[in-house]
Scaffold this motif. Structure first.
Motif, PDB file in Angstrom:
ATOM      1  N   VAL A 231       3.435  -3.888   9.385  1.00 13.77           N
ATOM      2  CA  VAL A 231       2.872  -4.438   8.150  1.00 13.77           C
ATOM      3  C   VAL A 231       3.320  -3.611   6.950  1.00 13.77           C
ATOM      4  N   LEU A 232       3.309  -2.297   7.092  1.00 15.13           N
ATOM      5  CA  LEU A 232       3.719  -1.438   5.979  1.00 15.13           C
ATOM      6  C   LEU A 232       5.199  -1.608   5.663  1.00 15.13           C
ATOM      7  N   ARG A 233       6.031  -1.812   6.682  1.00 16.85           N
ATOM      8  CA  ARG A 233       7.451  -2.078   6.417  1.00 16.85           C
ATOM      9  C   ARG A 233       7.618  -3.378   5.639  1.00 16.85           C
ATOM     10  N   LEU A 234       6.892  -4.413   6.083  1.00 16.58           N
ATOM     11  CA  LEU A 234       6.970  -5.690   5.384  1.00 16.58           C
ATOM     12  C   LEU A 234       6.472  -5.567   3.946  1.00 16.58           C
ATOM     13  N   ALA A 235       5.505  -4.664   3.748  1.00 11.24           N
ATOM     14  CA  ALA A 235       4.938  -4.468   2.412  1.00 11.24           C
ATOM     15  C   ALA A 235       5.786  -3.546   1.544  1.00 11.24           C
ATOM     16  N   GLY A 236       6.829  -2.943   2.147  1.00  9.30           N
ATOM     17  CA  GLY A 236       7.670  -2.018   1.389  1.00  9.30           C
ATOM     18  C   GLY A 236       6.999  -0.691   1.126  1.00  9.30           C
ATOM     19  N   ALA A 237       6.035  -0.299   1.963  1.00  9.48           N
ATOM     20  CA  ALA A 237       5.265   0.926   1.728  1.00  9.48           C
ATOM     21  C   ALA A 237       5.157   1.774   2.987  1.00  9.48           C
ATOM     22  N   TYR A 238       6.197   1.753   3.811  1.00  6.99           N
ATOM     23  CA  TYR A 238       6.152   2.497   5.070  1.00  6.99           C
ATOM     24  C   TYR A 238       6.624   3.924   4.856  1.00  6.99           C
ATOM     25  N   ARG A 239       5.723   4.868   5.101  1.00  5.42           N
ATOM     26  CA  ARG A 239       6.025   6.299   5.023  1.00  5.42           C
ATOM     27  C   ARG A 239       6.679   6.695   3.704  1.00  5.42           C
ATOM     28  N   LYS A 240       6.152   6.135   2.606  1.00 10.83           N
ATOM     29  CA  LYS A 240       6.637   6.539   1.294  1.00 10.83           C
ATOM     30  C   LYS A 240       5.582   6.212   0.241  1.00 10.83           C
ATOM     31  N   PHE A 241       5.741   6.836  -0.901  1.00  8.15           N
ATOM     32  CA  PHE A 241       4.866   6.592  -2.034  1.00  8.15           C
ATOM     33  C   PHE A 241       5.343   5.318  -2.702  1.00  8.15           C
ATOM     34  N   ALA A 242       4.573   4.254  -2.571  1.00  4.48           N
ATOM     35  CA  ALA A 242       5.059   2.946  -3.013  1.00  4.48           C
ATOM     36  C   ALA A 242       3.898   2.006  -3.274  1.00  4.48           C
ATOM     37  N   GLN A 243       4.219   0.930  -3.955  1.00  6.67           N
ATOM     38  CA  GLN A 243       3.253  -0.144  -4.157  1.00  6.67           C
ATOM     39  C   GLN A 243       3.500  -1.247  -3.142  1.00  6.67           C
ATOM     40  N   SER A 244       2.438  -1.802  -2.625  1.00 10.77           N
ATOM     41  CA  SER A 244       2.556  -2.895  -1.672  1.00 10.77           C
ATOM     42  C   SER A 244       3.106  -4.144  -2.349  1.00 10.77           C
ATOM     43  N   ARG A 245       4.039  -4.810  -1.673  1.00 12.85           N
ATOM     44  CA  ARG A 245       4.548  -6.096  -2.181  1.00 12.85           C
ATOM     45  C   ARG A 245       3.426  -7.123  -2.277  1.00 12.85           C
TER      46      ARG A 245
ATOM     47  N   LEU B 166       0.349   5.611 -17.738  1.00 15.95           N
ATOM     48  CA  LEU B 166       1.379   6.645 -17.638  1.00 15.95           C
ATOM     49  C   LEU B 166       1.425   7.542 -18.878  1.00 15.95           C
ATOM     50  N   GLU B 167       0.733   7.163 -19.931  1.00 15.71           N
ATOM     51  CA  GLU B 167       0.624   8.038 -21.092  1.00 15.71           C
ATOM     52  C   GLU B 167      -0.407   9.146 -20.877  1.00 15.71           C
ATOM     53  N   TRP B 168      -1.255   8.986 -19.875  1.00 16.60           N
ATOM     54  CA  TRP B 168      -2.235  10.029 -19.579  1.00 16.60           C
ATOM     55  C   TRP B 168      -1.526  11.297 -19.107  1.00 16.60           C
ATOM     56  N   ASP B 169      -2.216  12.415 -19.255  1.00 20.29           N
ATOM     57  CA  ASP B 169      -1.694  13.710 -18.825  1.00 20.29           C
ATOM     58  C   ASP B 169      -2.239  14.019 -17.433  1.00 20.29           C
ATOM     59  N   PHE B 170      -1.401  13.858 -16.416  1.00 20.83           N
ATOM     60  CA  PHE B 170      -1.803  14.172 -15.045  1.00 20.83           C
ATOM     61  C   PHE B 170      -0.595  14.644 -14.255  1.00 20.83           C
ATOM     62  N   ASP B 171      -0.839  15.462 -13.260  1.00 21.18           N
ATOM     63  CA  ASP B 171       0.244  15.915 -12.382  1.00 21.18           C
ATOM     64  C   ASP B 171      -0.136  15.791 -10.913  1.00 21.18           C
ATOM     65  N   ARG B 172      -1.177  15.022 -10.646  1.00 21.57           N
ATOM     66  CA  ARG B 172      -1.620  14.773  -9.269  1.00 21.57           C
ATOM     67  C   ARG B 172      -2.066  13.316  -9.186  1.00 21.57           C
TER      68      ARG B 172
ATOM     69  N   ARG C 296      -1.305  10.299   1.617  1.00 20.12           N
ATOM     70  CA  ARG C 296      -1.274  11.685   1.165  1.00 20.12           C
ATOM     71  C   ARG C 296      -1.405  11.792  -0.354  1.00 20.12           C
ATOM     72  N   VAL C 297      -2.188  12.769  -0.782  1.00 23.61           N
ATOM     73  CA  VAL C 297      -2.264  13.088  -2.196  1.00 23.61           C
ATOM     74  C   VAL C 297      -0.903  13.610  -2.657  1.00 23.61           C
ATOM     75  N   VAL C 298      -0.458  13.166  -3.828  1.00 23.97           N
ATOM     76  CA  VAL C 298       0.819  13.618  -4.381  1.00 23.97           C
ATOM     77  C   VAL C 298       0.540  14.741  -5.370  1.00 23.97           C
ATOM     78  N   GLU C 299       1.072  15.915  -5.090  1.00 16.63           N
ATOM     79  CA  GLU C 299       0.782  17.101  -5.880  1.00 16.63           C
ATOM     80  C   GLU C 299       1.951  17.551  -6.749  1.00 16.63           C
ATOM     81  N   THR C 300       3.139  17.044  -6.499  1.00 18.48           N
ATOM     82  CA  THR C 300       4.330  17.522  -7.197  1.00 18.48           C
ATOM     83  C   THR C 300       5.047  16.360  -7.867  1.00 18.48           C
ATOM     84  N   ASN C 301       5.371  16.515  -9.156  1.00 18.59           N
ATOM     85  CA  ASN C 301       6.112  15.488  -9.887  1.00 18.59           C
ATOM     86  C   ASN C 301       5.448  14.127  -9.739  1.00 18.59           C
TER      87      ASN C 301
END
Length: 245
Positions: A171-185, A205-211, A218-223
């Motif tokens: 299902v995640l492969r079909l959604a384009g979100a398998y094992r990566k940071f992505a939005q579901s189709r 995206l104008e907000w100031d955040f780095d997490r 997984r929480v994204v902590e870098t970039n």
């Protein structure tokens, strides 16, 4: 049917994500068979109590951990999909205020909501809400926890790297979100107003955040901001294109 149901209480307990921000995960089974983990994010307001975002099942052990952090004062259902565990949470915390995504009170007539998520909520001293418009199927609101530089989202993006079984990876492969940071189709296919959705994402995206803290993965902590911009690129319409219609 895409609402989230669950089996078996979570064996995970609160994990610190950032100052005054914690998470706990639980096994979810979408449509009963597609397994992945779901995160409840817990935020403590300065000098006040706790805000529960996208509530998971809460057993006595988890409740004790929450009580050690402070009283649960607010429960937020951030979109039209994450609401299955509301009633048990309300029963456990009857004095907590319950905030629902626009339209959720109609969908869940059995739940008494204090109000829709909005800029006038008392927790906005800690969490700044921003609705992602143009996707009425989800009606998701995202939140900025400025004190820790964290963006909290629900289903806007996934970052699932350890799905179980064989159905979830498919299902995640079909959604384009398998094992990566992505939005579901699937979510992207539900956009009804592309210009409104793009404007919401650009404002976020104008907000100031780095997490980025998401409900699934997984929480994204870098970039994190650039990774989020890349993940949401198909939603973003250049201003010239948006104005041209």
């Amino acid at each position: 049917m895409v609402d989230y149901s669950s089996r078996a209480m979570s064996d995970a307990r609160l994990a610190s994500i950032a100052p005054d921000v914690w998470g706990t995960e639980h096994d979810h089974f979408m449509s009963g068979i597609v397994h992945f983990r779901g995160r409840m994010t817990v935020v403590r307001r300065p000098g006040a109590g706790l805000v529960l975002h996208s509530v998971n099942p809460i057993d006595d052990a988890l409740a004790a951990e929450l009580a050690a952090l402070g009283p649960v004062e607010h429960i937020i259902a951030p979109n039209l999909l994450h609401h299955v565990h509301l009633l048990p949470a309300i029963a456990r915390y009857p004095d907590a205020k319950v905030w629902g995504a626009p339209g959720l009170a109609k969908k869940r007539a059995d739940v008494t909501f204090d109000a829709e998520i909005g800029d006038d909520a008392p927790w906005t001293d800690t969490l700044t809400p921003k609705p992602i418009r143009g996707i009425p199927w989800a009606n998701e609101t995202v939140f900025l926890h400025a004190a820790s530089g964290s963006l909290i989202v629900t289903d806007l993006v996934f970052n699932i790297h350890e799905p179980k079984g064989w159905v979830a990876p498919l299902v995640l492969r079909l959604a384009g979100a398998y094992r990566k940071f992505a939005q579901s189709r699937l979510l992207r296919s539900q956009i009804k107003d592309a210009e409104a959705a793009s404007a919401s994402v650009l404002a976020m995206l104008e907000w100031d955040f780095d997490r980025v803290i998401m409900a699934h993965g997984r929480v994204v902590e870098t970039n994190a901001k650039q990774q989020l911009r890349d993940a949401l690129a198909p939603m973003i319409r250049p201003p010239a294109l948006a104005s041209a219609g």
